[in-house]
Design an enzyme around this catalytic site. Sequence first.
Site, PDB file in Angstrom:
ATOM      1  N   ASN A   1     -33.835  36.130 -22.904  1.00 39.10           N
ATOM      2  CA  ASN A   1     -32.665  37.005 -22.775  1.00 39.10           C
ATOM      3  C   ASN A   1     -32.211  37.358 -24.189  1.00 39.10           C
ATOM      4  O   ASN A   1     -31.590  36.547 -24.859  1.00 39.10           O
ATOM      5  CB  ASN A   1     -31.568  36.255 -21.996  1.00 39.10           C
ATOM      6  CG  ASN A   1     -30.273  37.033 -21.949  1.00 39.10           C
ATOM      7  OD1 ASN A   1     -30.231  38.215 -22.285  1.00 39.10           O
ATOM      8  ND2 ASN A   1     -29.201  36.362 -21.524  1.00 39.10           N
TER       9      ASN A   1
ATOM     10  N   LYS B   1     -30.049  39.441 -25.167  1.00 37.99           N
ATOM     11  CA  LYS B   1     -28.631  39.812 -25.267  1.00 37.99           C
ATOM     12  C   LYS B   1     -28.480  41.077 -26.118  1.00 37.99           C
ATOM     13  O   LYS B   1     -29.365  41.930 -26.092  1.00 37.99           O
ATOM     14  CB  LYS B   1     -27.808  38.634 -25.809  1.00 37.99           C
ATOM     15  CG  LYS B   1     -28.070  37.358 -25.006  1.00 37.99           C
ATOM     16  CD  LYS B   1     -27.075  36.272 -25.244  1.00 37.99           C
ATOM     17  CE  LYS B   1     -27.455  35.065 -24.407  1.00 37.99           C
ATOM     18  NZ  LYS B   1     -26.475  33.982 -24.481  1.00 37.99           N
TER      19      LYS B   1
ATOM     20  N   HIS C   1     -24.759  37.065 -15.409  1.00 39.11           N
ATOM     21  CA  HIS C   1     -24.741  36.169 -16.575  1.00 39.11           C
ATOM     22  C   HIS C   1     -23.287  35.824 -16.894  1.00 39.11           C
ATOM     23  O   HIS C   1     -22.391  36.665 -16.727  1.00 39.11           O
ATOM     24  CB  HIS C   1     -25.408  36.852 -17.775  1.00 39.11           C
ATOM     25  CG  HIS C   1     -25.625  35.908 -18.913  1.00 39.11           C
ATOM     26  ND1 HIS C   1     -24.605  35.538 -19.755  1.00 39.11           N
ATOM     27  CD2 HIS C   1     -26.718  35.222 -19.315  1.00 39.11           C
ATOM     28  CE1 HIS C   1     -25.074  34.670 -20.639  1.00 39.11           C
ATOM     29  NE2 HIS C   1     -26.361  34.462 -20.389  1.00 39.11           N
TER      30      HIS C   1
ATOM     31  N   GLU D   1     -21.688  35.682 -19.506  1.00 38.19           N
ATOM     32  CA  GLU D   1     -21.027  36.600 -20.449  1.00 38.19           C
ATOM     33  C   GLU D   1     -20.550  37.862 -19.735  1.00 38.19           C
ATOM     34  O   GLU D   1     -19.515  38.425 -20.078  1.00 38.19           O
ATOM     35  CB  GLU D   1     -21.992  36.930 -21.608  1.00 38.19           C
ATOM     36  CG  GLU D   1     -22.141  35.734 -22.546  1.00 38.19           C
ATOM     37  CD  GLU D   1     -23.502  35.620 -23.215  1.00 38.19           C
ATOM     38  OE1 GLU D   1     -24.255  36.611 -23.266  1.00 38.19           O
ATOM     39  OE2 GLU D   1     -23.820  34.500 -23.689  1.00 38.19           O
TER      40      GLU D   1
ATOM     41  N   GLU E   1     -27.033  27.966 -15.640  1.00 43.33           N
ATOM     42  CA  GLU E   1     -26.665  28.026 -17.052  1.00 43.33           C
ATOM     43  C   GLU E   1     -25.250  27.463 -17.230  1.00 43.33           C
ATOM     44  O   GLU E   1     -24.261  28.205 -17.082  1.00 43.33           O
ATOM     45  CB  GLU E   1     -26.700  29.473 -17.554  1.00 43.33           C
ATOM     46  CG  GLU E   1     -28.076  30.106 -17.472  1.00 43.33           C
ATOM     47  CD  GLU E   1     -28.242  31.212 -18.498  1.00 43.33           C
ATOM     48  OE1 GLU E   1     -29.190  31.131 -19.286  1.00 43.33           O
ATOM     49  OE2 GLU E   1     -27.413  32.138 -18.525  1.00 43.33           O
TER      50      GLU E   1
ATOM     51  N   GLY F   1     -25.577  28.936 -26.138  1.00 42.82           N
ATOM     52  CA  GLY F   1     -25.365  29.308 -27.532  1.00 42.82           C
ATOM     53  C   GLY F   1     -24.659  28.250 -28.368  1.00 42.82           C
ATOM     54  O   GLY F   1     -24.225  28.527 -29.481  1.00 42.82           O
TER      55      GLY F   1
ATOM     56  N   SER G   1     -29.061  26.716 -24.596  1.00 48.14           N
ATOM     57  CA  SER G   1     -29.565  26.025 -25.793  1.00 48.14           C
ATOM     58  C   SER G   1     -30.938  25.394 -25.592  1.00 48.14           C
ATOM     59  O   SER G   1     -31.230  24.340 -26.151  1.00 48.14           O
ATOM     60  CB  SER G   1     -28.553  24.984 -26.284  1.00 48.14           C
ATOM     61  OG  SER G   1     -27.359  25.631 -26.695  1.00 48.14           O
TER      62      SER G   1
END
Length: 252
Positions: free
Chosen positions: A9, A11, A97, A99, A168, A174, A210
């Site tokens: 991904n 991003k 996702h 985000e 996730e 991250g 991560s």
Amino acid sequence: MSKYLIAGNWKMNLLQNEAIKLIEDINFGISSLNLSSVEVLVCPPYTDLHIANEKLINSPIQLGAQNMHFMTKGAYTGEISPAMVIDAGCKYVILGHSERRQYFKEDNEILIKKLKSAFDANINPILCIGETLKERELKETTNVLFNQISILNLFEKENLEKLTIAYEPIWAIGTGINATKEQIEEVHLWINNFVYSHFGLNIKILYGGSMNATNAEEILSTENVSGGLIGGASLKSEQFLSIIQTAISLSQ
Ligand code: PGA
């Protein structure tokens, strides 16, 4: 069905030239690998999709989008339709996702529509679910995941066969702190049981948060983990290739 799906991904990263370089490096790296048991996917930003698709002709690497709108076309300024995603060469789309849930207010109502349009357009959705650190500390993880995954009850088994779920944990994305093997094992078993008991299906369940070349072996060897959704480490060809190599070794 291949044993593992290793998905990158990207991003909101990589200009066109950078995207080309990364794809060429990954292509070169996998040319000597046996990918019969591992499926590899990259999900670049929209503006890199067409060129990525060109660079992936004759490559086993698949292409996915990071999002799409649920409508087929029309006055939705700034949005991308399922047909456009297919036109750009995508077989997959990441949906929900964290985000997007956090910054763009994607909720279950929107995700139901997006899942439906992905199934209608024959795009394989990767539905992301996961809890915040606070929710985990309050022992709310299962409730949160239940709320996010329950939307699947609105779909038919024949559609859900095309679905992949990515667990996730938001606190692991991250941050450099991946969930422990025990935490991943517990949640993946729970997801697997939910999907199997409701639909009689065994679908792929990816871990994301991560994941990198160092922890990939521990994560991918965990029960009910069928791959990874990799952010930061998918932007570095040597890291991404190393994770792919780990998946190949584990599937032998
Ligand atoms: P990360 O991102 O690997 O950089 O933690 C994963 C994701 O958000 O899909």
